[in-house]
Design a protein around this motif. Structure first.
Motif, PDB file in Angstrom:
ATOM      1  N   THR A 234      31.073  28.331  23.545  1.00 46.38           N
ATOM      2  CA  THR A 234      32.023  27.690  22.643  1.00 46.38           C
ATOM      3  C   THR A 234      31.627  26.230  22.417  1.00 46.38           C
ATOM      4  O   THR A 234      30.781  25.677  23.130  1.00 46.38           O
ATOM      5  CB  THR A 234      33.441  27.734  23.232  1.00 46.38           C
TER       6      THR A 234
ATOM      7  N   PRO B 130      30.181  36.763  26.837  1.00 44.18           N
ATOM      8  CA  PRO B 130      30.739  35.947  25.747  1.00 44.18           C
ATOM      9  C   PRO B 130      29.767  34.854  25.309  1.00 44.18           C
ATOM     10  O   PRO B 130      29.031  34.294  26.127  1.00 44.18           O
ATOM     11  CB  PRO B 130      32.000  35.334  26.368  1.00 44.18           C
TER      12      PRO B 130
ATOM     13  N   TYR C 142      25.054  37.834  22.679  1.00 48.05           N
ATOM     14  CA  TYR C 142      26.307  38.577  22.540  1.00 48.05           C
ATOM     15  C   TYR C 142      26.096  39.855  21.740  1.00 48.05           C
ATOM     16  O   TYR C 142      26.694  40.905  22.049  1.00 48.05           O
ATOM     17  CB  TYR C 142      27.345  37.676  21.882  1.00 48.05           C
TER      18      TYR C 142
ATOM     19  N   HIS D 247      27.945  42.788  24.495  1.00 39.60           N
ATOM     20  CA  HIS D 247      29.249  42.225  24.178  1.00 39.60           C
ATOM     21  C   HIS D 247      30.056  41.869  25.415  1.00 39.60           C
ATOM     22  O   HIS D 247      31.144  41.287  25.318  1.00 39.60           O
ATOM     23  CB  HIS D 247      30.052  43.193  23.300  1.00 39.60           C
TER      24      HIS D 247
ATOM     25  N   ARG E 158      24.825  31.664  29.602  1.00 39.04           N
ATOM     26  CA  ARG E 158      26.130  32.097  30.115  1.00 39.04           C
ATOM     27  C   ARG E 158      26.010  32.551  31.572  1.00 39.04           C
ATOM     28  O   ARG E 158      26.860  32.213  32.404  1.00 39.04           O
ATOM     29  CB  ARG E 158      26.683  33.230  29.244  1.00 39.04           C
TER      30      ARG E 158
ATOM     31  N   LYS F  73      25.044  33.655  20.731  1.00 45.33           N
ATOM     32  CA  LYS F  73      25.594  34.721  19.889  1.00 45.33           C
ATOM     33  C   LYS F  73      24.591  35.858  19.710  1.00 45.33           C
ATOM     34  O   LYS F  73      24.989  37.027  19.543  1.00 45.33           O
ATOM     35  CB  LYS F  73      26.028  34.151  18.534  1.00 45.33           C
TER      36      LYS F  73
END
Length: 426
Positions: free
Chosen positions: A347, A344, A337, A341, A299, A334
């Protein structure tokens, strides 16, 4: 001559979402997309003969941005070791076998066939130091009609004598491959491939950088995969401010198109240098997990504008299927994450874009169905996944998570349908 295909068409112009055409049409000419539309009139193809794939999904083909062809036979072996002992005890002994052309042909044919099986039409591939078996691998990709950048690996320290060569020999052999394969518009081309800094003396790294500059060749290697590896690089390249800076000092870090695998621990000045030089990251989630390397900050790379593609990293990774890499990339993000938090997780559209358009940019206009892009495509028959109540996006998601090579019924590379490559029986 234009060819027109009809199917449910899905692709990603941007990472933020899918383009979806139910029963759409795509026109292809000279291997490139002319246009995509919901009707033939909009394409100016009212009189064209249409190949109708019915209720199937038509998506861009996969790109594997980091894979070691000679490690193909070692998939799923020694997954309880970290990087450096894994190399010494398993990888190097297997790579020594590629001096034997009979063995090399048997394994490389199976490797190319399995890339085909999983819908990977382009790949950035490490071979070995052996020139003849590297040439063979490139010819097998040519024979198959699939795209690849294939690197004859350079190394001359911290490796077995059988896998070491002189700087002069490395240069001579690479120049021979460049003369043979670095042709305009070629699907299969060489790529300068220093294995990584610990296996290359400063003289070897400098010679690799000089080759890349002289012939304007792309570069691939490994970067900041493992903490012990980074410490070793610091001890070997004391004048460098980071692992990436060590490559940069030798002209191997974005001076020509460059892709670096892993980048698990890349941050700070190294990240800024990657961003400034336009170096692409090959994210290999299965390998990073198997070798206990860590969780790459994908990310962060995306938000910082660093280009990213996905790689299988056979055999640190155990699976050639890039769709599986999409799933693992989401799952690894994830885990990030859960630690923060504010970051993100990835996706489905983002990882699909990483595997197609973002990765494909290293090969040119590849990985999308926009006009001018080369038509690399897969036709997916997901009828056995019980899709009657699902939207097209849900069907694609189920295929990514649940499907396999048996549902890929057609494969295209640069507009040509690619048939199953020939293998040699044991």
């Amino acid at each position: 001559m234009k060819k027109v295909y009809k199917a449910h068409i899905l692709f990603t112009k941007e990472r933020t979402g899918f383009e979806v055409l139910e029963h759409g049409y795509i026109a292809v000419e000279d291997g490139r997309v002319v246009g995509v539309a919901g009707d033939l009139r909009s394409l100016g193809c009212e009189e064209a003969e249409v190949t109708d794939f019915g209720d199937r999904l038509l998506i861009p083909a996969m790109n594997d941005m980091h894979v070691h062809a000679p490690q193909y036979r070692n998939q799923g072996i020694a997954m309880d070791l970290e990087l450096l002992p894994w190399l010494q005890n398993y990888t190097f002994p297997e790579e020594e076998k590629y001096a034997d052309m009979t063995y090399a042909e048997r394994m490389y044919r199976r490797f190319v066939r399995d890339l085909w099986r999983f819908g990977t039409m382009r790949a950035c591939v490490f071979a070995t130091i052996h020139t003849e078996s590297t040439r063979l691998l490139m010819r097998l990709f040519q024979e198959a009609g699939m795209g690849a950048m294939v690197g004859k690996v350079a190394m001359n320290r911290n490796c077995p004598p059988e896998l070491s060569e002189t700087v002069d020999q490395m240069v001579e052999d690479n120049e021979a491959l460049i003369a043979e394969f670095n042709l305009p518009d070629a699907l299969v081309r060489p790529i300068i491939t220093p294995r990584f800094v610990p296996s290359c003396t400063p003289e070897m790294l400098r010679a690799c950088g000089d080759l890349a500059a002289k012939y304007q060749m792309p570069v691939q290697s490994h970067l900041s995969e493992n903490i012990a590896e980074i410490a070793l690089v610091q001890s070997l390249e004391k004048e460098s401010t980071s692992y990436g800076d060590a490559y940069n000092r030798y002209g191997l870090f974005g001076q020509t198109p460059t892709i670096m695998a892993h980048c698990v621990w890349t941050a700070g000045d190294e990240l800024e240098l990657m961003k400034r030089n336009g170096v692409m990251v090959a994210h290999c989630p299965t390998s990073n997990l198997n070798l206990a390397s860590g969780l790459a900050p994908i990310r962060t790379f995306i938000e910082e504008g660093v280009p990213v593609g996905l790689g299988s990293d056979i055999s640190g990774g155990h699976d050639l299927n890039i769709f599986r890499m999409m799933v693992l990339a989401i799952q690894v993000s994830k885990m990030h994450y859960q630690q923060n938090h504010d970051i993100p997780f990835l996706t489905l559209s983002e990882v699909f874009w990483l595997a197609t358009k973002s990765a494909g940019s290293f090969f040119g206009k590849v990985g999308s169905f926009e006009p001018g892009y080369e038509f690399d495509a897969l036709v997916i028959d997901d009828s056995d996944l019980n899709h009657s109540d699902y939207t097209l996006l849900q069907r694609l998601e189920r295929y990514v998570y649940l499907g396999d090579d048996r549902q890929i019924v057609h494969r295209f590379c640069r507009g040509r349908e690619i048939q199953e490559p020939i293998i040699i029986s044991n």
